[in-house]
Design a protein around this motif. Structure first.
Motif, mmCIF file in Angstrom:
data_model
loop_
_atom_site.group_PDB
_atom_site.id
_atom_site.type_symbol
_atom_site.label_atom_id
_atom_site.label_comp_id
_atom_site.label_asym_id
_atom_site.label_seq_id
_atom_site.Cartn_x
_atom_site.Cartn_y
_atom_site.Cartn_z
ATOM 1 N N LEU A 98 51.185 46.472 34.586
ATOM 2 C CA LEU A 98 50.850 46.962 33.250
ATOM 3 C C LEU A 98 52.089 47.463 32.522
ATOM 4 N N GLY A 99 52.168 47.116 31.241
ATOM 5 C CA GLY A 99 53.192 47.669 30.376
ATOM 6 C C GLY A 99 52.628 48.844 29.593
ATOM 7 N N PRO A 100 53.425 49.452 28.750
ATOM 8 C CA PRO A 100 52.943 50.583 27.948
ATOM 9 C C PRO A 100 51.726 50.195 27.104
ATOM 10 N N GLY A 101 50.689 50.996 27.142
ATOM 11 C CA GLY A 101 49.508 50.777 26.326
ATOM 12 C C GLY A 101 48.595 49.665 26.814
ATOM 13 N N GLN A 102 48.872 49.091 27.975
ATOM 14 C CA GLN A 102 48.067 47.981 28.467
ATOM 15 C C GLN A 102 47.050 48.450 29.505
ATOM 16 N N ILE A 103 45.969 47.691 29.646
ATOM 17 C CA ILE A 103 44.955 47.939 30.678
ATOM 18 C C ILE A 103 44.556 46.593 31.274
ATOM 19 N N HIS A 104 44.007 46.640 32.464
ATOM 20 C CA HIS A 104 43.535 45.411 33.086
ATOM 21 C C HIS A 104 42.195 44.978 32.487
ATOM 22 N N ASP A 105 42.046 43.681 32.354
ATOM 23 C CA ASP A 105 40.817 43.108 31.800
ATOM 24 C C ASP A 105 39.707 43.156 32.851
ATOM 25 N N SER A 106 38.779 44.082 32.686
ATOM 26 C CA SER A 106 37.644 44.185 33.612
ATOM 27 C C SER A 106 36.372 43.579 33.021
ATOM 28 N N ASN A 107 36.270 43.572 31.698
ATOM 29 C CA ASN A 107 35.028 43.109 31.065
ATOM 30 C C ASN A 107 34.698 41.665 31.400
ATOM 31 N N SER A 108 35.696 40.778 31.318
ATOM 32 C CA SER A 108 35.402 39.366 31.551
ATOM 33 C C SER A 108 34.941 39.134 32.982
ATOM 34 N N TYR A 109 35.488 39.913 33.918
ATOM 35 C CA TYR A 109 35.042 39.791 35.309
ATOM 36 C C TYR A 109 33.630 40.351 35.473
ATOM 37 N N GLN A 110 33.403 41.509 34.879
ATOM 38 C CA GLN A 110 32.086 42.133 34.962
ATOM 39 C C GLN A 110 31.003 41.230 34.369
ATOM 40 N N LEU A 111 31.251 40.689 33.193
ATOM 41 C CA LEU A 111 30.233 39.905 32.506
ATOM 42 C C LEU A 111 30.038 38.535 33.142
ATOM 43 N N THR A 112 31.109 37.947 33.673
ATOM 44 C CA THR A 112 30.962 36.684 34.391
ATOM 45 C C THR A 112 30.130 36.871 35.644
ATOM 46 N N ALA A 113 30.395 37.951 36.379
ATOM 47 C CA ALA A 113 29.599 38.249 37.577
ATOM 48 C C ALA A 113 28.148 38.525 37.209
ATOM 49 N N ALA A 114 27.937 39.232 36.093
ATOM 50 C CA ALA A 114 26.569 39.533 35.663
ATOM 51 C C ALA A 114 25.831 38.260 35.266
ATOM 52 N N ALA A 115 26.538 37.327 34.625
ATOM 53 C CA ALA A 115 25.903 36.063 34.249
ATOM 54 C C ALA A 115 25.504 35.267 35.482
ATOM 55 N N ARG A 116 26.366 35.250 36.486
ATOM 56 C CA ARG A 116 26.021 34.560 37.730
ATOM 57 C C ARG A 116 24.849 35.236 38.415
ATOM 58 N N ASP A 117 24.851 36.550 38.399
ATOM 59 C CA ASP A 117 23.736 37.295 39.000
ATOM 60 C C ASP A 117 22.423 36.983 38.289
ATOM 61 N N ALA A 118 22.491 36.715 37.002
ATOM 62 C CA ALA A 118 21.282 36.387 36.237
ATOM 63 C C ALA A 118 20.803 34.966 36.488
ATOM 64 N N GLY A 119 21.642 34.142 37.140
ATOM 65 C CA GLY A 119 21.245 32.782 37.462
ATOM 66 C C GLY A 119 22.042 31.709 36.766
ATOM 67 N N ALA A 120 23.037 32.087 35.980
ATOM 68 C CA ALA A 120 23.791 31.115 35.204
ATOM 69 C C ALA A 120 24.961 30.536 35.996
ATOM 70 N N ILE A 121 25.479 29.420 35.506
ATOM 71 C CA ILE A 121 26.795 28.921 35.909
ATOM 72 C C ILE A 121 27.772 29.517 34.911
ATOM 73 N N ALA A 122 28.632 30.409 35.358
ATOM 74 C CA ALA A 122 29.456 31.182 34.424
ATOM 75 C C ALA A 122 30.927 30.815 34.545
#
Length: 442
Positions: A227-251
């Motif tokens: 991480l550089g100054p002011g940066q954060i790791h992208d967690s949303n795309s991982y969270q939502l992709t996993a949630a879509a798979r959990d719901a039954g989708a191909i994500a």
């Protein structure tokens, strides 16, 4: 996929309730068109048509034990002191087609799953015999498994049997013409096994929807990178992709897109070819760099007048800003979620998951809900908003406890939660012991 084509009225100052927004979204979604799939590719999908049983299962009488196929009368008086001595006329293995006939005073050595030979009425387990050794049951077990195929020899039966003992009858599982699976059945491993046992190589189902997930923000960095100054790791795309798979989708997860409207528009257009649903996170509020709203608010209409995205304010916390529309020539649903991790996840569970499961043809599109007694007070809840708090649910006690406060950035508490505790719009606090609605996430 088909959806209604009426454009939502232009956005106004209207604040949508959770129910209004959900009704509007689901009212524009139709199940995906059925396709024929090989059995393993159909796992997790929903049957379009009822499946009748084409032929009895099992298709023939067969043995449920390793042992000897016998006539009941020949072993009626068998005992340890005076065993019944029978002539072994042959061996019957699973898959055997040429079956020996078992006559009076005779037996056929038989394996589990093998067809019951003509003349035989029951199966004597090998443990109830000497296995043709003239010795005890332990020696019988070893001799039975090692005996070469073919007739010859004798076997001593030490116990009587009743008719049809250890015989699996033809059609004892399902009979020809019966209903194997109802339309609307979700195909899990047992259902796949049944279809295979019935001899079906393919099946007509609603396919699993393809969901493309994209997070936005120039501050987002791929996990695993520094991480550089002011940066954060992208967690949303991982969270939502996993949630879509959990719901039954191909994500499919797309890497984070920078805060640039042209870049985002191009990325979305590139993904339309493989998407039944598009899900974005971030950039839907009123900030100067809310790129999703900037890129899609003036999307305009395509040649068929079908592309549009509306951005709305909902009377809920977290998740107030939401976007929804139909984009591209196939009118692909796009759901634009807030960027805070908790807001994004709560929004997914309330709105995106039902979309995915509607596309699949599922009847259970929503998470189950129960009533539970709150074990901790909620001293303040915003008036006029439906609040969704991360919570821990105890099914045995019928209680629920909020976790981690109401901050929409507190992802650690979300990781410990197995439920969402709902505080109604007209409640500004919840007392200990008060009954509340709970959305079960597990």
């Amino acid at each position: 996929m088909t959806s209604t084509t009426d454009r939502t009225p232009p956005a106004t100052d209207h604040v949508w309730s959770v129910a209004e927004h959900l009704e509007d979204v689901l009212g524009r979604i139709r199940p995906l068109e059925p396709i024929e799939l090989p059995l393993l590719d159909a796992q997790g999908c929903v049957l379009v048509d009822a499946v009748p049983v084409p032929a009895a299962l099992p298709p023939f009488d067969n043995s449920s034990m390793d042992g000897y196929a016998v006539r009941v009368a020949d072993v009626a008086a068998a005992g340890q002191e005076y065993p019944a001595v029978l002539t072994v006329v042959g061996d019957v293995a699973a898959g055997s087609a040429d079956l020996p006939v078992v006559g009076p005073g005779q037996a056929a050595r038989i394996m589990t799953g093998a067809p019951l030979p003509p003349g035989a009425e029951a199966v004597v387990p090998v443990e109830w015999t000497d296995g043709g050794t003239g010795q005890g049951p332990a020696d019988a077990m070893r001799a039975h498994s090692a005996h070469p195929e073919g007739s010859g020899g004798e076997v001593r039966v030490l116990r009587p049997v009743t008719e049809r003992l250890h015989v699996r009858a033809r059609g004892s599982d399902v009979r020809a013409g019966e209903l194997a699976l109802e339309a609307g059945t979700r195909l899990g491993p047992p259902q796949i096994a049944l279809l295979a046992a019935l001899g079906l190589g393919t099946v007509r189902v609603r396919p699993r929807p393809r969901v493309v997930v994209m997070s936005t923000g120039s501050e987002l960095v791929q996990p695993g990178e520094g991480l550089g100054p002011g940066q954060i790791h992208d967690s949303n795309s991982y969270q939502l992709t996993a949630a879509a798979r959990d719901a039954g989708a191909i994500a499919y997860r797309v890497g984070a897109v920078a805060d640039d409207a042209h870049t985002l528009r191009a990325a979305l257009e590139d993904q339309l070819v493989r998407a039944d649903v598009l899900v974005t996170s971030g950039g839907v509020s009123v900030g100067a760099y809310d790129v999703v709203k900037e890129a899609l608010s003036d999307l305009g209409e395509d040649d068929e007048g079908l592309s549009w995205v509306d951005f709305r304010r909902l009377a809920m916390q977290p998740g107030k800003p939401q976007g929804f529309g139909l984009v591209g020539p196939d009118r692909t649903p796009l759901l634009a979620l807030p960027g805070n991790p908790v807001s994004a996840y709560v929004s997914f569970e309330l709105f995106v998951r039902p979309v995915i499961r509607t596309l699949m043809g599922r009847e259970d599109v929503h998470r189950p809900r129960v009533a539970a007694r709150c074990t901790e007070a909620v001293p303040s809840s915003p008036a006029g908003k439906r609040q969704f708090l991360r919570a821990s649910y105890d099914a045995e006690a019928g209680t629920v406890a909020p976790l981690g406060g109401s901050g929409s950035h507190l992802v650690a508490a979300l990781a410990r939660a197995d439920a969402l505790m709902v505080v109604a719009e007209d409640a500004t606090q919840v007392a200990v012991g008060e009954e509340v609605e709970v959305v079960l996430l597990g």
